[in-house]
Design a protein around this motif. Structure first.
Motif, PDB file in Angstrom:
ATOM      1  N   PRO A  61       0.812  -1.226   0.000  1.00  0.00           N
ATOM      2  CA  PRO A  61       0.000   0.000   0.000  1.00  0.00           C
ATOM      3  C   PRO A  61       0.840   1.268   0.000  1.00  0.00           C
ATOM      4  N   GLU A  62       1.942   1.281   0.753  1.00  0.00           N
ATOM      5  CA  GLU A  62       2.764   2.490   0.823  1.00  0.00           C
ATOM      6  C   GLU A  62       3.442   2.779  -0.507  1.00  0.00           C
ATOM      7  N   GLU A  63       3.929   1.754  -1.176  1.00  0.00           N
ATOM      8  CA  GLU A  63       4.552   1.977  -2.480  1.00  0.00           C
ATOM      9  C   GLU A  63       3.521   2.393  -3.527  1.00  0.00           C
ATOM     10  N   ALA A  64       2.329   1.812  -3.454  1.00  0.00           N
ATOM     11  CA  ALA A  64       1.278   2.213  -4.392  1.00  0.00           C
ATOM     12  C   ALA A  64       0.943   3.686  -4.243  1.00  0.00           C
ATOM     13  N   LEU A  65       0.900   4.164  -2.992  1.00  0.00           N
ATOM     14  CA  LEU A  65       0.549   5.567  -2.760  1.00  0.00           C
ATOM     15  C   LEU A  65       1.723   6.498  -3.048  1.00  0.00           C
ATOM     16  N   PHE A  66       2.867   6.219  -2.444  1.00  0.00           N
ATOM     17  CA  PHE A  66       3.976   7.176  -2.486  1.00  0.00           C
ATOM     18  C   PHE A  66       4.836   7.062  -3.739  1.00  0.00           C
ATOM     19  N   ARG A  67       4.774   5.958  -4.416  1.00  0.00           N
ATOM     20  CA  ARG A  67       5.500   5.869  -5.679  1.00  0.00           C
ATOM     21  C   ARG A  67       4.529   6.018  -6.859  1.00  0.00           C
ATOM     22  N   GLN A  68       3.657   5.051  -7.086  1.00  0.00           N
ATOM     23  CA  GLN A  68       2.768   5.150  -8.243  1.00  0.00           C
ATOM     24  C   GLN A  68       1.865   6.370  -8.146  1.00  0.00           C
ATOM     25  N   GLY A  69       1.282   6.616  -6.972  1.00  0.00           N
ATOM     26  CA  GLY A  69       0.358   7.730  -6.826  1.00  0.00           C
ATOM     27  C   GLY A  69       1.025   9.079  -6.959  1.00  0.00           C
ATOM     28  N   VAL A  70       2.120   9.275  -6.238  1.00  0.00           N
ATOM     29  CA  VAL A  70       2.814  10.566  -6.286  1.00  0.00           C
ATOM     30  C   VAL A  70       3.419  10.808  -7.660  1.00  0.00           C
ATOM     31  N   PHE A  71       4.002   9.784  -8.257  1.00  0.00           N
ATOM     32  CA  PHE A  71       4.590   9.944  -9.589  1.00  0.00           C
ATOM     33  C   PHE A  71       3.526  10.295 -10.621  1.00  0.00           C
ATOM     34  N   ALA A  72       2.320   9.710 -10.481  1.00  0.00           N
ATOM     35  CA  ALA A  72       1.238  10.021 -11.413  1.00  0.00           C
ATOM     36  C   ALA A  72       0.712  11.430 -11.186  1.00  0.00           C
ATOM     37  N   ALA A  73       0.594  11.839  -9.909  1.00  0.00           N
ATOM     38  CA  ALA A  73       0.080  13.179  -9.599  1.00  0.00           C
ATOM     39  C   ALA A  73       1.023  14.268 -10.089  1.00  0.00           C
ATOM     40  N   ALA A  74       2.324  13.981 -10.079  1.00  0.00           N
ATOM     41  CA  ALA A  74       3.319  14.961 -10.519  1.00  0.00           C
ATOM     42  C   ALA A  74       3.883  14.579 -11.888  1.00  0.00           C
ATOM     43  N   ALA A  75       3.010  14.098 -12.754  1.00  0.00           N
ATOM     44  CA  ALA A  75       3.458  13.552 -14.037  1.00  0.00           C
ATOM     45  C   ALA A  75       4.182  14.583 -14.904  1.00  0.00           C
ATOM     46  N   ARG A  76       3.897  15.871 -14.700  1.00  0.00           N
ATOM     47  CA  ARG A  76       4.542  16.900 -15.519  1.00  0.00           C
ATOM     48  C   ARG A  76       5.915  17.297 -14.980  1.00  0.00           C
ATOM     49  N   TRP A  77       6.253  16.828 -13.820  1.00  0.00           N
ATOM     50  CA  TRP A  77       7.539  17.180 -13.218  1.00  0.00           C
ATOM     51  C   TRP A  77       8.648  16.312 -13.796  1.00  0.00           C
ATOM     52  N   PRO A  78       9.893  16.802 -13.802  1.00  0.00           N
ATOM     53  CA  PRO A  78      11.019  15.938 -14.154  1.00  0.00           C
ATOM     54  C   PRO A  78      11.094  14.747 -13.198  1.00  0.00           C
ATOM     55  N   LEU A  79      11.662  13.664 -13.675  1.00  0.00           N
ATOM     56  CA  LEU A  79      11.655  12.425 -12.902  1.00  0.00           C
ATOM     57  C   LEU A  79      12.367  12.582 -11.560  1.00  0.00           C
ATOM     58  N   TRP A  80      13.466  13.307 -11.530  1.00  0.00           N
ATOM     59  CA  TRP A  80      14.206  13.446 -10.272  1.00  0.00           C
ATOM     60  C   TRP A  80      13.413  14.254  -9.250  1.00  0.00           C
ATOM     61  N   GLN A  81      12.603  15.210  -9.718  1.00  0.00           N
ATOM     62  CA  GLN A  81      11.768  15.971  -8.800  1.00  0.00           C
ATOM     63  C   GLN A  81      10.652  15.095  -8.222  1.00  0.00           C
ATOM     64  N   ARG A  82      10.129  14.202  -9.028  1.00  0.00           N
ATOM     65  CA  ARG A  82       9.119  13.271  -8.523  1.00  0.00           C
ATOM     66  C   ARG A  82       9.713  12.359  -7.443  1.00  0.00           C
ATOM     67  N   CYS A  83      10.958  11.965  -7.639  1.00  0.00           N
ATOM     68  CA  CYS A  83      11.636  11.157  -6.617  1.00  0.00           C
ATOM     69  C   CYS A  83      11.756  11.920  -5.315  1.00  0.00           C
ATOM     70  N   LEU A  84      12.153  13.191  -5.393  1.00  0.00           N
ATOM     71  CA  LEU A  84      12.298  14.004  -4.189  1.00  0.00           C
ATOM     72  C   LEU A  84      10.961  14.197  -3.488  1.00  0.00           C
ATOM     73  N   LEU A  85       9.918  14.492  -4.257  1.00  0.00           N
ATOM     74  CA  LEU A  85       8.590  14.689  -3.667  1.00  0.00           C
ATOM     75  C   LEU A  85       8.103  13.413  -2.999  1.00  0.00           C
ATOM     76  N   SER A  86       8.275  12.302  -3.676  1.00  0.00           N
ATOM     77  CA  SER A  86       7.859  11.015  -3.130  1.00  0.00           C
ATOM     78  C   SER A  86       8.571  10.724  -1.822  1.00  0.00           C
ATOM     79  N   ALA A  87       9.893  10.956  -1.789  1.00  0.00           N
ATOM     80  CA  ALA A  87      10.670  10.691  -0.579  1.00  0.00           C
ATOM     81  C   ALA A  87      10.259  11.623   0.553  1.00  0.00           C
ATOM     82  N   ALA A  88      10.032  12.903   0.240  1.00  0.00           N
ATOM     83  CA  ALA A  88       9.668  13.873   1.266  1.00  0.00           C
ATOM     84  C   ALA A  88       8.319  13.530   1.901  1.00  0.00           C
ATOM     85  N   LEU A  89       7.342  13.166   1.086  1.00  0.00           N
ATOM     86  CA  LEU A  89       6.022  12.807   1.622  1.00  0.00           C
ATOM     87  C   LEU A  89       6.094  11.525   2.439  1.00  0.00           C
TER      88      LEU A  89
END
Length: 259
Positions: free
Chosen positions: A174-202
């Motif tokens: 559940p945590e990976e589904a939310l913080f990886r797939q979910g966050v990466f999809a929500a920030a789909a317009r962001w560069p990939l490295w920024q999505r990684c940072l956002l995912s880790a921070a949340l």
């Protein structure tokens, strides 16, 4: 429910739903679910319909996230998790209770079935991303031990098998589904490295109740999971890495933390 979660992770939606319905009926009969849990099921169904009806609008997804967090935090009534073990693994460790939380598994199932599957761009020099992933895990481990949160404490509890099932299906998935797939999809317009940072921070933010240092350790670990997901595009790999790191924690370090 385990089969349903694994089927959803593999993209087999019909099988996942086909197994989840009788599993829920059996859980109700066995007393793992109460009648009040029907409210959570109704809200999940409504959230799925709203997100499908207005996929581009933000408010249905925000409402769904609130509902998922309520389930993950065990804030909704009608869920009675079986307890496998309770106590302290060592004199200097904090007490720990092993539950099988149906509500968190249900949240993970909704995420896997309803979150949009956004294709990730291919990364150049994948080896460097994987090295960064390993570096983040080592940094998380080093910080946890240097700060006194954890220490070496080899052990292998008799209840490791139910713990592994719970950690794989009711925690990591559940945590990976939310913080990886979910966050990466929500920030789909962001560069990939920024999505990684956002995912880790949340991911670190939700661990703040364990203390600021614990949140920093979780942020570094979350960055590792995010980097692996970004490098491979496979959520299952992030789930396995998350579970594997937790297995290392249980088997070789004080668990869950030092007093």
């Amino acid at each position: 429910m385990a089969i349903s979660l694994l089927a959803a992770l593999a993209g087999r939606r019909r099988l996942a739903l086909g197994m989840a319905l009788p599993a829920s009926a059996m859980a109700l009969w066995a007393g793992v679910l109460g009648v009040q849990a029907c409210l959570a099921y109704l809200l999940l169904g409504l959230a799925a319909w709203l997100c499908q009806r207005w996929p581009q609008a933000r408010w249905p997804w925000l409402a769904a996230v609130v509902l998922i967090l309520a389930l993950a935090l065990h804030a909704l009534p009608g869920f009675y998790p079986p307890r496998w073990w309770q106590g302290a693994l060592a004199d200097n460790s904090k007490p720990y209770t092993l539950y099988w939380h149906w509500d968190k598994g249900l949240a993970g199932l909704w995420l896997l079935l309803c979150l949009p599957r956004v294709a990730l761009p291919g990364v150049a020099k994948r080896g460097q991303w994987l090295l960064a992933c390993a570096a983040c895990l080592l940094a998380a481990l080093g910080l946890a031990m240097a700060s006194g949160l954890l220490t070496w404490q080899p052990k292998w509890p008799a209840w490791w098998l139910p713990w592994l099932a719970a950690n794989l299906l009711l925690v990591s998935l559940p945590e990976e589904a939310l913080f990886r797939q979910g966050v990466f999809a929500a920030a789909a317009r962001w560069p990939l490295w920024q999505r990684c940072l956002l995912s880790a921070a949340l991911f670190g933010l939700v661990h703040v109740p364990g203390g600021v240092l614990w949140a920093l350790v979780a942020t570094l670990a979350g960055a590792a999971y995010a980097l692996l997901y970004a490098a491979t595009g496979r959520l299952a790999y992030a789930v396995l890495l998350h579970t594997g790191f937790n297995v290392l924690h249980l088997a070789w370090l004080s668990y869950p933390q030092l007093r």
